[in-house]
Design a protein around this motif. Structure first.
Motif, PDB file in Angstrom:
ATOM      1  N   GLY A  84       0.799  -1.213   0.000  1.00  0.00           N
ATOM      2  CA  GLY A  84       0.000   0.000   0.000  1.00  0.00           C
ATOM      3  C   GLY A  84       0.836   1.268   0.000  1.00  0.00           C
ATOM      4  N   ALA A  85       2.118   1.136  -0.321  1.00  0.00           N
ATOM      5  CA  ALA A  85       3.000   2.311  -0.374  1.00  0.00           C
ATOM      6  C   ALA A  85       2.632   3.182  -1.577  1.00  0.00           C
ATOM      7  N   PRO A  86       2.908   4.463  -1.485  1.00  0.00           N
ATOM      8  CA  PRO A  86       2.519   5.391  -2.555  1.00  0.00           C
ATOM      9  C   PRO A  86       3.436   5.313  -3.776  1.00  0.00           C
ATOM     10  N   ALA A  87       2.889   5.692  -4.925  1.00  0.00           N
ATOM     11  CA  ALA A  87       3.684   5.810  -6.155  1.00  0.00           C
ATOM     12  C   ALA A  87       4.476   7.105  -6.034  1.00  0.00           C
ATOM     13  N   ALA A  88       5.725   6.979  -5.650  1.00  0.00           N
ATOM     14  CA  ALA A  88       6.597   8.131  -5.417  1.00  0.00           C
ATOM     15  C   ALA A  88       8.011   7.727  -5.808  1.00  0.00           C
ATOM     16  N   PRO A  89       8.924   8.690  -5.908  1.00  0.00           N
ATOM     17  CA  PRO A  89      10.314   8.330  -6.193  1.00  0.00           C
ATOM     18  C   PRO A  89      10.821   7.295  -5.187  1.00  0.00           C
ATOM     19  N   PHE A  97      10.168   4.955   4.804  1.00  0.00           N
ATOM     20  CA  PHE A  97      10.088   3.652   5.467  1.00  0.00           C
ATOM     21  C   PHE A  97      11.079   3.606   6.626  1.00  0.00           C
ATOM     22  N   VAL A  98      12.309   4.021   6.371  1.00  0.00           N
ATOM     23  CA  VAL A  98      13.362   3.968   7.383  1.00  0.00           C
ATOM     24  C   VAL A  98      13.028   4.871   8.568  1.00  0.00           C
ATOM     25  N   ASP A  99      12.514   6.066   8.287  1.00  0.00           N
ATOM     26  CA  ASP A  99      12.246   6.988   9.401  1.00  0.00           C
ATOM     27  C   ASP A  99      10.843   6.838   9.996  1.00  0.00           C
ATOM     28  N   GLY A 100      10.075   5.871   9.489  1.00  0.00           N
ATOM     29  CA  GLY A 100       8.774   5.558  10.063  1.00  0.00           C
ATOM     30  C   GLY A 100       7.658   6.516   9.712  1.00  0.00           C
TER      31      GLY A 100
END
Length: 120
Positions: A84-89, A97-100
């Motif tokens: 469900g992650a966004p379409a982004a660079p 993701f790393v910084d939450g």
């Protein structure tokens, strides 16, 4: 250490896991991005993408839309899924993701706009 695979197309997170042209595999250790490599995706067949990622030592997948069968196969090969992650660079997605701070939507593949074929 994590090896995170993201289905990508032209440096953007692809929203169709089973039909992405490439995977960007990012290595992360202790919250630091150590490097990234872009690999052409294997030919789309049932099980091809999860097996390909397992062979490359991936521990996680960050994806947009993904079909039920692929979810099952990723689990079977021991890869954690973040759908469900966004379409982004791609590196913006990885950093969030790393910084939450990543914001997930629905990770379901509902076949709208893709001809109704089964995604994997």
């Amino acid at each position: 250490m994590q090896k995170i695979a993201l289905p990508t197309e032209r440096n953007i997170l692809c929203q169709h896991f089973g039909h992405c042209p490439e995977f960007t595999i990012v290595t992360i250790e202790n919250g630091q991005i150590l490097g990234a490599v872009v690999l052409p995706a294997p030919m789309h067949e049932h099980g091809s993408h999860p097996n390909f990622l397992a062979e490359h030592g991936c521990t996680d997948v960050i994806a947009g839309g993904i079909g039920e069968h692929a979810v099952h196969l990723l689990t079977k090969v021991g890869i954690r899924l973040h759908a469900g992650a966004p379409a982004a660079p791609v590196m913006d997605v990885v950093r969030s993701f790393v910084d939450g701070t990543i914001i997930y939507g629905s990770g379901e593949c509902n076949h709208k706009g893709c001809g109704g074929h089964h995604h994997q």
